[in-house]
Structures are given as structure tokens and as C-alpha cells.
Design an enzyme around this catalytic site. Structure first.
Site, PDB file in Angstrom:
ATOM      1  N   LYS A  47       0.862  -1.187   0.000  1.00  9.93           N
ATOM      2  CA  LYS A  47       0.000   0.000   0.000  1.00  9.93           C
ATOM      3  C   LYS A  47       0.891   1.228   0.000  1.00  9.93           C
ATOM      4  O   LYS A  47       1.734   1.404   0.882  1.00  9.93           O
ATOM      5  CB  LYS A  47      -0.913   0.041   1.221  1.00  9.93           C
ATOM      6  N   LEU A 100      -5.022   6.932  -2.253  1.00 11.10           N
ATOM      7  CA  LEU A 100      -4.991   8.387  -2.463  1.00 11.10           C
ATOM      8  C   LEU A 100      -6.258   9.071  -1.965  1.00 11.10           C
ATOM      9  O   LEU A 100      -6.363  10.300  -2.003  1.00 11.10           O
ATOM     10  CB  LEU A 100      -4.742   8.695  -3.948  1.00 11.10           C
ATOM     11  N   THR A 113     -13.926  15.371 -11.815  1.00 11.14           N
ATOM     12  CA  THR A 113     -12.502  15.435 -11.471  1.00 11.14           C
ATOM     13  C   THR A 113     -12.004  14.095 -10.937  1.00 11.14           C
ATOM     14  O   THR A 113     -10.913  13.640 -11.304  1.00 11.14           O
ATOM     15  CB  THR A 113     -12.275  16.554 -10.428  1.00 11.14           C
ATOM     16  N   THR A 143     -10.521   7.648  11.134  1.00 11.48           N
ATOM     17  CA  THR A 143     -10.422   7.311  12.563  1.00 11.48           C
ATOM     18  C   THR A 143      -9.738   8.430  13.358  1.00 11.48           C
ATOM     19  O   THR A 143      -9.748   8.417  14.579  1.00 11.48           O
ATOM     20  CB  THR A 143      -9.656   5.987  12.760  1.00 11.48           C
ATOM     21  N   ARG A 179       3.855  -0.825  10.233  1.00  8.50           N
ATOM     22  CA  ARG A 179       5.047  -0.826  11.073  1.00  8.50           C
ATOM     23  C   ARG A 179       5.477  -2.167  11.658  1.00  8.50           C
ATOM     24  O   ARG A 179       6.696  -2.411  11.737  1.00  8.50           O
ATOM     25  CB  ARG A 179       4.906   0.244  12.158  1.00  8.50           C
TER      26      ARG A 179
END
Ligand code: C5P
Length: 231
Positions: free
Chosen positions: A31, A59, A67, A114, A204
Site C-alpha cells: 500500500k 490516495l 474530477t 479514525t 510498522r
């Protein structure tokens, strides 16, 4: 397919490429988000994926339908496996994104970020609870004809029950022994998949491990087999 997409959250293309090399052939994909895309553009994306590693291009498009449709058309040649839009952009905007996306791309909606709490929501004019707003926007995403939503591991079972053939992207999951970091509500990868996640987004615990490939393999080994709805 391994349902784990590894979130590579950096602007550093060399670091991103090193992580991607280490997990190629093991991860469901990578990602890449706004920070990476703004810093490195499509050349950076192509460098990381090299046509081999499935791409989740996060994105979070949100603009008028025309658009957003054109923006999606502009990245269609990257053949993302997954791309995101904001459900708050409305039915027509989501439909425009889906219409412009390659046939095999899963277009999924972000409902309520979130990072927003109840006060933030009410400051933007949303009077109900965050939960109600998530439900409302998930139903709107489904009506718009897109593939699914991004939701937490705590929400995915209910979302799957409401939308049996939906595509559910679950971030914020943590292996049982891992540090939760700044993620507040976490479930394990195993729980998320059992509850109906189509793919998991994990950053992470893999990217900051001294051995990302091994961290990924250890997570994959905990997942129920065969995985549901991961195609
Ligand atoms: O490092 P970590 O596993 O927390 O990364 C999670 C990824 O999922 C990040 O790219 C983050 O932006 C994204 N994400 C999230 N929570 C959400 C939506 C997206 O952590 N609700």
C-alpha cells in the site's frame, strides 16, 4: 493469495524499494499512500512495484465526480489492485471512480477517518454518532456500485453481515505480541480474517522489523486457511 498488503509509509523511495524487495513474492501487495505519491509520483510507484507486486494506491480521492473520474483514469495505467475514495464525496463521485477504474481494480471507500472524534464530526455538521455515520456511508458506497469499504477489525463482522459480497479492507491490525503503537483499537490478523476481512493493511510491525520478510511470514502463518474473499 496472502491477504496482507504492507503499508509502506515513507517519502523515501530507496527505503520503500528496499522494503518492497524484501517482501516480494510473500506479501499480497504493497500500500502506497499520499505521502509517497506526492513525493515520488508514478515513477516512484512503478519503481516499487516493478509490475510484479500488487498495488494498493491509497490516495483517498474526494472531489466533484468529473474530477475524480479523470484522476482515476490518470492512474488507471498503474493497474492498482485497490484504490480508495472518500464516501463523503457522494454516490455520483464514487460511481464515477468505479467507472473510470480498470475492471479488476477494487474501488473502496473510506467512511469516517479514525482521526476524527465525535466533536470533530459535529464541527463539520454531522449530528449523529460516528457509528451511525459509518453505517450510512457504507450503505451509500454499496448503492453507488463500488466494491467495498475500509473498516476497522471491530467493525468488519457487522459490515460483512450487511454486505456479504463486499470487499473489506482492514487496517490497524496487530499480531498478538506486537506493540499497538498509536493504533487504539486493534484486533489480530487472524481475528480480522475470520471476521470477514478481504485484505489486511499492516505497516510498522513489518516495515520496522529488522527482518520484514520474516515478520510477514510469521503473521501469514497465523491466518486461517484458506482465506476468505481475498481474491
Ligand atoms: O503502521 P500501521 O500498521 O499502523 O499502518 C496502518 C496503515 O493503514 C497506515 O498506512 C495508515 O495510514 C492506514 N490506516 C489506518 N487506520 C485507518 C485507515 C488507514 O491505520 N483507519
Amino acid at each position: 493469495m496472502n491477504p496482507v498488503f504492507v503499508a509502506i509509509d515513507t517519502t523515501d523511495v530507496h527505503r520503500a524499494a528496499a522494503i518492497a524487495r524484501g517482501i516480494r513474492g510473500l506479501a499480497g501487495g504493497v500500500k502506497l499512500g499520499l505521502e509517497f505519491f506526492c513525493a515520488n509520483g508514478e515513477e516512484g510507484v512503478l519503481h516499487i512495484c516493478e509490475g510484479e507486486l500488487p498495488l494498493f494506491l491509497d490516495l483517498k480521492f474526494h472531489d466533484i465526480p468529473n474530477t475524480v473520474g479523470k484522476a482515476v483514469a490518470s492512474i488507471a495505467h498503474l493497474s492498482p489492485a485497490v484504490l480508495t475514495v472518500h464516501a463523503a464525496g457522494g454516490r455520483e463521485m464514487m460511481a464515477a471512480a468505479k467507472a473510470a477504474a480498470p475492471k479488476r481494480t477494487k474501488v473502496v471507500a473510506v467512511t469516517v477517518l479514525t482521526s476524527l472524534d465525535q466533536q470533530d464530526l459535529s464541527d463539520t455538521g454531522v449530528s449523529g454518532s460516528a457509528e451511525e455515520q459509518v453505517k450510512r456511508l457504507a450503505a451509500l458506497a454499496r448503492e453507488a456500485g463500488i466494491d467495498g469499504i475500509v473498516c476497522s477489525g471491530e467493525e468488519v463482522a457487522a459490515a460483512r453481515a450487511e454486505w456479504p459480497d463486499g470487499y473489506f479492507v482492514v487496517p490497524g491490525v496487530r499480531p498478538a505480541e506486537a506493540d499497538a503503537g498509536d493504533q487504539k483499537r486493534v484486533v489480530t490478523p487472524q481475528e480480522a480474517v475470520s471476521d470477514g476481512a478481504s485484505i489486511l493493511v499492516i505497516g510498522r510491525p513489518i516495515t520496522e522489523s529488522p527482518d520484514p520478510a520474516r515478520a510477514l511470514q510469521e503473521i501469514a502463518a497465523t491466518l486461517p486457511q484458506p482465506t476468505r474473499k481475498s481474491a
